[in-house]
Motif scaffolding. Structure first.
Motif, PDB file in Angstrom:
ATOM      1  N   ASP A  31       0.817  -1.216   0.000  1.00 25.26           N
ATOM      2  CA  ASP A  31       0.000   0.000   0.000  1.00 25.26           C
ATOM      3  C   ASP A  31       0.852   1.270   0.000  1.00 25.26           C
ATOM      4  OD1 ASP A  31       1.032  -0.292   2.546  1.00 25.26           O
ATOM      5  OD2 ASP A  31      -0.787   0.439   3.551  1.00 25.26           O
ATOM      6  N   TYR A  32       2.092   1.165  -0.532  1.00 17.65           N
ATOM      7  CA  TYR A  32       2.997   2.307  -0.477  1.00 17.65           C
ATOM      8  C   TYR A  32       2.436   3.538  -1.183  1.00 17.65           C
ATOM      9  CZ  TYR A  32       4.409   1.523  -5.337  1.00 17.65           C
ATOM     10  OH  TYR A  32       4.417   1.399  -6.706  1.00 17.65           O
ATOM     11  N   ALA A  33       1.623   3.352  -2.233  1.00 15.37           N
ATOM     12  CA  ALA A  33       1.093   4.498  -2.967  1.00 15.37           C
ATOM     13  C   ALA A  33       0.201   5.358  -2.074  1.00 15.37           C
ATOM     14  CB  ALA A  33       0.326   4.043  -4.204  1.00 15.37           C
ATOM     15  N   GLU A  34      -0.610   4.713  -1.245  1.00 13.56           N
ATOM     16  CA  GLU A  34      -1.482   5.455  -0.330  1.00 13.56           C
ATOM     17  C   GLU A  34      -0.652   6.179   0.735  1.00 13.56           C
ATOM     18  OE1 GLU A  34      -1.979   2.327  -1.284  1.00 13.56           O
ATOM     19  OE2 GLU A  34      -3.811   2.572  -2.485  1.00 13.56           O
ATOM     20  N   ARG A  35       0.378   5.502   1.238  1.00 18.59           N
ATOM     21  CA  ARG A  35       1.233   6.132   2.246  1.00 18.59           C
ATOM     22  C   ARG A  35       1.998   7.298   1.637  1.00 18.59           C
ATOM     23  NH1 ARG A  35       3.297   1.699   6.481  1.00 18.59           N
ATOM     24  NH2 ARG A  35       1.903  -0.028   6.003  1.00 18.59           N
ATOM     25  N   ARG A  36       2.441   7.123   0.420  1.00 24.47           N
ATOM     26  CA  ARG A  36       3.185   8.177  -0.286  1.00 24.47           C
ATOM     27  C   ARG A  36       2.295   9.401  -0.492  1.00 24.47           C
ATOM     28  NH1 ARG A  36       4.459   8.652  -6.173  1.00 24.47           N
ATOM     29  NH2 ARG A  36       6.489   9.659  -6.390  1.00 24.47           N
ATOM     30  N   LYS A  37       1.048   9.165  -0.856  1.00 23.56           N
ATOM     31  CA  LYS A  37       0.104  10.261  -1.049  1.00 23.56           C
ATOM     32  C   LYS A  37      -0.134  11.008   0.265  1.00 23.56           C
ATOM     33  CE  LYS A  37      -4.578  11.273  -2.708  1.00 23.56           C
ATOM     34  NZ  LYS A  37      -5.828  10.699  -3.276  1.00 23.56           N
ATOM     35  N   ALA A  38      -0.260  10.252   1.364  1.00 26.47           N
ATOM     36  CA  ALA A  38      -0.467  10.876   2.669  1.00 26.47           C
ATOM     37  C   ALA A  38       0.740  11.718   3.060  1.00 26.47           C
ATOM     38  CB  ALA A  38      -0.727   9.807   3.727  1.00 26.47           C
ATOM     39  N   LEU A  39       1.930  11.249   2.736  1.00 25.69           N
ATOM     40  CA  LEU A  39       3.137  12.002   3.038  1.00 25.69           C
ATOM     41  C   LEU A  39       3.165  13.320   2.274  1.00 25.69           C
ATOM     42  CD1 LEU A  39       5.887  11.930   4.530  1.00 25.69           C
ATOM     43  CD2 LEU A  39       6.857  10.935   2.450  1.00 25.69           C
ATOM     44  N   ARG A  40       2.727  13.280   1.020  1.00 19.14           N
ATOM     45  CA  ARG A  40       2.682  14.496   0.202  1.00 19.14           C
ATOM     46  C   ARG A  40       1.728  15.528   0.799  1.00 19.14           C
ATOM     47  NH1 ARG A  40       0.964  13.064  -5.652  1.00 19.14           N
ATOM     48  NH2 ARG A  40       1.131  15.316  -5.813  1.00 19.14           N
ATOM     49  N   GLN A  41       0.712  15.054   1.479  1.00 23.01           N
ATOM     50  CA  GLN A  41      -0.315  15.950   2.018  1.00 23.01           C
ATOM     51  C   GLN A  41      -0.029  16.400   3.444  1.00 23.01           C
ATOM     52  OE1 GLN A  41      -3.820  13.526   1.491  1.00 23.01           O
ATOM     53  NE2 GLN A  41      -4.033  14.045  -0.682  1.00 23.01           N
ATOM     54  N   ALA A  42       1.136  15.963   3.988  1.00 26.25           N
ATOM     55  CA  ALA A  42       1.493  16.377   5.340  1.00 26.25           C
ATOM     56  C   ALA A  42       1.684  17.892   5.365  1.00 26.25           C
ATOM     57  CB  ALA A  42       2.777  15.688   5.774  1.00 26.25           C
TER      58      ALA A  42
END
Length: 313
Positions: A295-306
């Motif tokens: 699920d790295y894509a979802e985690r990556r997206k969340a990181l971008r939105q930090a």
């Protein structure tokens, strides 16, 4: 001896394919926010059209004393004595454009302009570029320091939640805020009459200590799963990236990751460890990340939105 290759993880990722453009004259654009640009795991990044000059992505320069690095940099220049690593793209512009934003410098050029002309234009605008980059860095630093009021009772982001800053003056017999559960407290001890800066430094020292312990634990957890060995962990205060990895096994992680949820910290850890197998952002790299983190894509997206004010130095 040649310095070890290093790869960095960007704060902001994403991007669109690069399109060619009609002929035009060289002219800088107005200052603007840089769009997200880099190779994305969901689709291969577009290659830069050839003009007969070298346009292949360049390896990141080894740690220079100071400089500015765009997270998706593919070219580098020495401007005003400063190393500037920037993103170069072909576009439908009618001129060479210089966009400076929180991520760094993006240079966009029509397809017909040669790289020699692009490099000359970058040098010509060197003073303007460095000045704008410095302005953004100072603005980001100011935003971060304004985000947290470093005083007793302040709420500080920690692992995706908040803890309460409890200040104890040295020599005082009781801990302020001792009625709060320990897991919800960020305790610091400072001299009597300590300044806000002293409180901030003490609190950040506590956060860095927590970060070092947690990061080492997560590296030990994920490295065997990826079949790699890391040799050294350093905490970073970089203002443009979450982490970096070198082929010699040296991992650098931004201590401010401790503000974010563990799921996002784990993504950065896995991202950097995966670079010990693939020092690039090729499809094989993302496949490597996906081996242990589907699920790295979802985690990556969340990181971008930090929140930005949690990411900048």
């Amino acid at each position: 001896m040649r310095a070890p290759l290093q790869f960095v993880l960007d704060f902001f990722t994403g991007g669109d394919p690069v399109q060619p453009a009609p002929p035009a004259s060289v002219a800088p654009t107005a200052d603007a926010r840089v769009p997200d640009v880099s190779s994305a795991p969901s689709s291969p990044s577009a290659s830069v059209p050839s003009t007969g000059d070298q346009e292949t992505p360049l390896a990141h320069p080894e740690n220079s004393p100071w400089g500015f690095i765009h997270p998706a940099a593919n070219r580098h220049a020495q401007l005003q004595g400063v190393t500037v690593s920037y993103r170069f793209e072909r576009s439908r512009r009618k001129s060479i454009g210089f966009l400076v934003g929180a991520d760094g410098l993006v240079v966009r050029s029509p397809n017909w302009v040669t790289m020699r002309e692009v490099d000359a234009a970058v040098q010509e605008k060197g003073a303007w570029i460095v000045a704008k980059l410095q302005q953004f860095k100072e603005r980001q630093t100011e935003q971060f320091h304004k985000a947290i009021e470093w005083r007793h009772g302040a709420e500080v982001p920690f692992l995706g939640r908040t803890v309460q800053l409890c200040v104890l003056e040295r020599g005082v017999g009781r801990v302020l805020g001792q009625d709060i559960p320990p897991e919800q407290v960020l305790p610091v001890t400072v001299p009597p009459g300590a300044s806000v800066t002293q409180v901030r430094d003490a609190a950040q020292a506590w956060l860095k200590k927590q970060a070092k312990v947690l990061f080492e634990e997560r590296l030990h957890h994920f490295a065997p799963l990826l079949g790699v060995r890391w040799q050294k962990l350093s905490l970073s205060s970089a203002s443009t990236r979450w982490g970096s990895a070198r082929v010699d096994g040296h991992i650098r992680l931004n201590w401010r990751l401790i503000h974010l949820p563990i799921s996002q910290i784990d993504y950065v850890v896995v991202h950097e460890l995966a670079h010990l197998r693939e020092m690039n952002h090729s499809p094989r790299f993302w496949e490597t990340v996906g081996e242990v983190m589907p699920d790295y894509a979802e985690r990556r997206k969340a990181l971008r939105q930090a929140p930005v004010d949690l990411k900048e130095d």
